[in-house]
Design an enzyme around this catalytic site. Structure first.
Site, PDB file in Angstrom:
ATOM      1  N   HIS A   1       0.844  -1.201   0.000  1.00 55.65           N
ATOM      2  CA  HIS A   1       0.000   0.000   0.000  1.00 55.65           C
ATOM      3  C   HIS A   1       0.877   1.249   0.000  1.00 55.65           C
ATOM      4  CE1 HIS A   1      -3.940  -1.629   0.162  1.00 55.65           C
ATOM      5  NE2 HIS A   1      -3.944  -2.040   1.405  1.00 55.65           N
TER       6      HIS A   1
ATOM      7  N   SER B   1     -15.534   3.844   1.105  1.00 56.59           N
ATOM      8  CA  SER B   1     -15.156   2.454   1.376  1.00 56.59           C
ATOM      9  C   SER B   1     -14.260   2.384   2.624  1.00 56.59           C
ATOM     10  CB  SER B   1     -14.443   1.887   0.146  1.00 56.59           C
ATOM     11  OG  SER B   1     -14.117   0.539   0.340  1.00 56.59           O
TER      12      SER B   1
ATOM     13  N   ARG C   1     -17.679  -5.568   0.414  1.00 58.31           N
ATOM     14  CA  ARG C   1     -18.821  -4.815   0.948  1.00 58.31           C
ATOM     15  C   ARG C   1     -19.884  -4.689  -0.136  1.00 58.31           C
ATOM     16  NH1 ARG C   1     -20.614   0.557   1.703  1.00 58.31           N
ATOM     17  NH2 ARG C   1     -19.137   1.196   0.095  1.00 58.31           N
TER      18      ARG C   1
HETATM   19  P1  PAP Z   1      -7.782  -3.260   0.865  1.00 58.57           P
HETATM   20  O1  PAP Z   1      -6.968  -2.114   0.399  1.00 58.57           O
HETATM   21  O2  PAP Z   1      -8.085  -3.183   2.324  1.00 58.57           O
HETATM   22  O3  PAP Z   1      -7.227  -4.580   0.457  1.00 58.57           O
HETATM   23  P2  PAP Z   1      -9.494  -3.098  -1.388  1.00 58.57           P
HETATM   24  O4  PAP Z   1      -9.632  -4.472  -1.896  1.00 58.57           O
HETATM   25  O5  PAP Z   1      -8.528  -2.201  -2.087  1.00 58.57           O
HETATM   26  O6  PAP Z   1      -9.205  -3.102   0.164  1.00 58.57           O
HETATM   27  O7  PAP Z   1     -10.891  -2.363  -1.453  1.00 58.57           O
HETATM   28  C1  PAP Z   1     -12.069  -2.949  -1.048  1.00 58.57           C
HETATM   29  C2  PAP Z   1     -13.123  -2.510  -2.032  1.00 58.57           C
HETATM   30  O8  PAP Z   1     -13.054  -3.313  -3.201  1.00 58.57           O
HETATM   31  C3  PAP Z   1     -14.512  -2.687  -1.465  1.00 58.57           C
HETATM   32  O9  PAP Z   1     -15.302  -1.652  -2.034  1.00 58.57           O
HETATM   33  P3  PAP Z   1     -16.637  -1.100  -1.364  1.00 58.57           P
HETATM   34  O10 PAP Z   1     -16.331  -0.802   0.058  1.00 58.57           O
HETATM   35  O11 PAP Z   1     -16.972   0.125  -2.153  1.00 58.57           O
HETATM   36  O12 PAP Z   1     -17.646  -2.181  -1.556  1.00 58.57           O
HETATM   37  C4  PAP Z   1     -14.867  -4.063  -1.977  1.00 58.57           C
HETATM   38  O13 PAP Z   1     -16.240  -4.333  -1.985  1.00 58.57           O
HETATM   39  C5  PAP Z   1     -14.303  -3.989  -3.384  1.00 58.57           C
HETATM   40  N1  PAP Z   1     -14.050  -5.315  -3.948  1.00 58.57           N
HETATM   41  C6  PAP Z   1     -13.532  -6.410  -3.344  1.00 58.57           C
HETATM   42  N2  PAP Z   1     -13.466  -7.426  -4.191  1.00 58.57           N
HETATM   43  C7  PAP Z   1     -13.944  -6.996  -5.380  1.00 58.57           C
HETATM   44  C8  PAP Z   1     -14.152  -7.608  -6.650  1.00 58.57           C
HETATM   45  N3  PAP Z   1     -13.840  -8.885  -6.859  1.00 58.57           N
HETATM   46  N4  PAP Z   1     -14.667  -6.858  -7.634  1.00 58.57           N
HETATM   47  C9  PAP Z   1     -14.993  -5.571  -7.426  1.00 58.57           C
HETATM   48  N5  PAP Z   1     -14.841  -4.928  -6.246  1.00 58.57           N
HETATM   49  C10 PAP Z   1     -14.314  -5.635  -5.237  1.00 58.57           C
END
Ligand code: PAP
Length: 324
Positions: free
Chosen positions: A134, A164, A290
């Site tokens: 990150h 998010s 989410r």
């Molecule tokens: P991280 O940096 O803590 O690993 P990260 O994966 O970058 O988190 O971001 C999470 C977001 O990606 C969430 O968005 P939201 O809160 O707006 O819903 C999560 O839902 C979304 N996310 C996770 N997996 C996927 C996927 N396979 N396709 C699209 N969006 C996804």
């Protein structure tokens, strides 16, 4: 054997004194962030970052996935892992790692590995290693800038990143009074956020991707969402794993898109249950899935707030060619 003494001291002990000298900001409640070389870093991640900077030995075959938090990291990890390992892990298998393991277990966060004092884990990974960070480009170990590693960066409309991140923080600290959304928003506007300022994070990778397009692939969550197949092919090509004619004929890219889709991964048992992360900041595996939508900010930001944040990013990114 030569490193035994060094390895016995966990990075969080070794760097404790140094870290405590970095400016501290406590406005995010229990999530303490400190300023280091122009970026706000969660205190708990700093020891891992410092050890990473001091000790990391890149391999030219390394693939490094980079992102500000809450920008598509989990998705990018799944897409990259499935693509690069497709010869070893049959995509249609019910035993595919992505159907058993969290994407964060398939692709380790380097800071976290160092924080646990388990750097040797990285040495034991087979090539090509797929790793994630990150950290801003400006904070990466210097040896990486001259390496031949491939970087893939993903970021997202800052408004959705803010929303998010706020939900994630609430999940991470269910016991504590959540920072009100308006306050979290204000801190983002001031650039005081984990791994931020977000605009400087984006600019670091963006400018390097312009300078060295064969080294950094710059992706936006919204564009990947709009045409996942197109961007998956771009990713595969960039990493040196293009889909062959036979694979195209067999619909392999589409299979990867389906396997890594939000709907599919959200339902994987290992992604629905259990916790992960730092001891102090444990989080449910399910918190990484989410809504997975573009534009959820509309449910949280007023038109005025949206305009303000857009204005800040337009100004900060002006002249760079990057916009949202
Ligand atoms: P991280 O940096 O803590 O690993 P990260 O994966 O970058 O988190 O971001 C999470 C977001 O990606 C969430 O968005 P939201 O809160 O707006 O819903 C999560 O839902 C979304 N996310 C996770 N997996 C996927 C996927 N396979 N396709 C699209 N969006 C996804």
């Amino acid at each position: 054997m030569a490193n035994t003494v060094e390895e016995e001291i966990l990075p969080r002990e070794r760097y404790q004194k140094l870290i405590s000298s970095f400016p501290l900001f406590e406005g995010w409640g229990p999530l303490r962030i400190r300023s280091y070389l122009g970026f706000w870093y969660p205190e708990v991640h700093l020891a891992g970052l410092l050890a990473f900077r001091d000790q990391f030995k890149p391999r030219d075959t390394d693939i490094i996935l980079c992102s500000p938090p809450k920008s598509g990291t989990t998705w990018l990890k799944a897409l990259t892992f499935a693509t690069v390992t497709r010869k070893h892990h049959e995509l249609s298998s019910r035993n595919h790692p992505l159907l058993r393991l969290h994407p964060h277990d398939c692709v380790p966060l380097v800071d976290e590995v160092y924080w646990r004092g388990q750097a040797s884990e990285l040495e034991n990974l087979a090539a090509p290693r797929i790793l994630s960070v990150h950290a801003a480009y400006q904070l990466l170990p210097e040896c990486l800038s001259s390496s031949h590693c491939k970087f893939v960066y993903i970021c997202r409309d800052p408004k959705d990143t803010v929303v998010s991140g706020w939900h994630y923080l609430k999940e991470m600290m269910p016991e504590t009074e959540p920072v009100p959304f308006t306050r979290a928003f204000e801190m983002h506007c001031e650039g005081i956020s984990s791994f931020g300022p977000l605009w400087d994070h984006q600019l670091g990778y963006w400018m390097e991707s312009l300078r060295r397009p064969s080294k950094i692939l710059f992706l936006k969550y919204e564009e990947v969402m709009q045409d996942t197949g197109k961007h998956l092919r771009k990713l595969a090509e960039f990493l040196g794993y293009p889909f062959t004619k036979e694979e195209e004929g067999a619909g392999v890219a589409e299979e990867i898109v389906r396997l890594c889709s939000f709907e599919k991964l959200k339902e994987v048992e290992g992604n629905k249950e259990g916790d992960r992360g730092y001891k102090e900041l444990a989080i449910k595996n399910s918190s990484f899935f989410r809504k997975g939508k573009v534009g959820d900010w509309k449910n949280h930001l007023t038109a005025e707030m949206a305009q303000r944040l857009d204005g800040i990013f337009t100004e900060k990114l002006s002249g760079s060619g990057l916009s949202f």
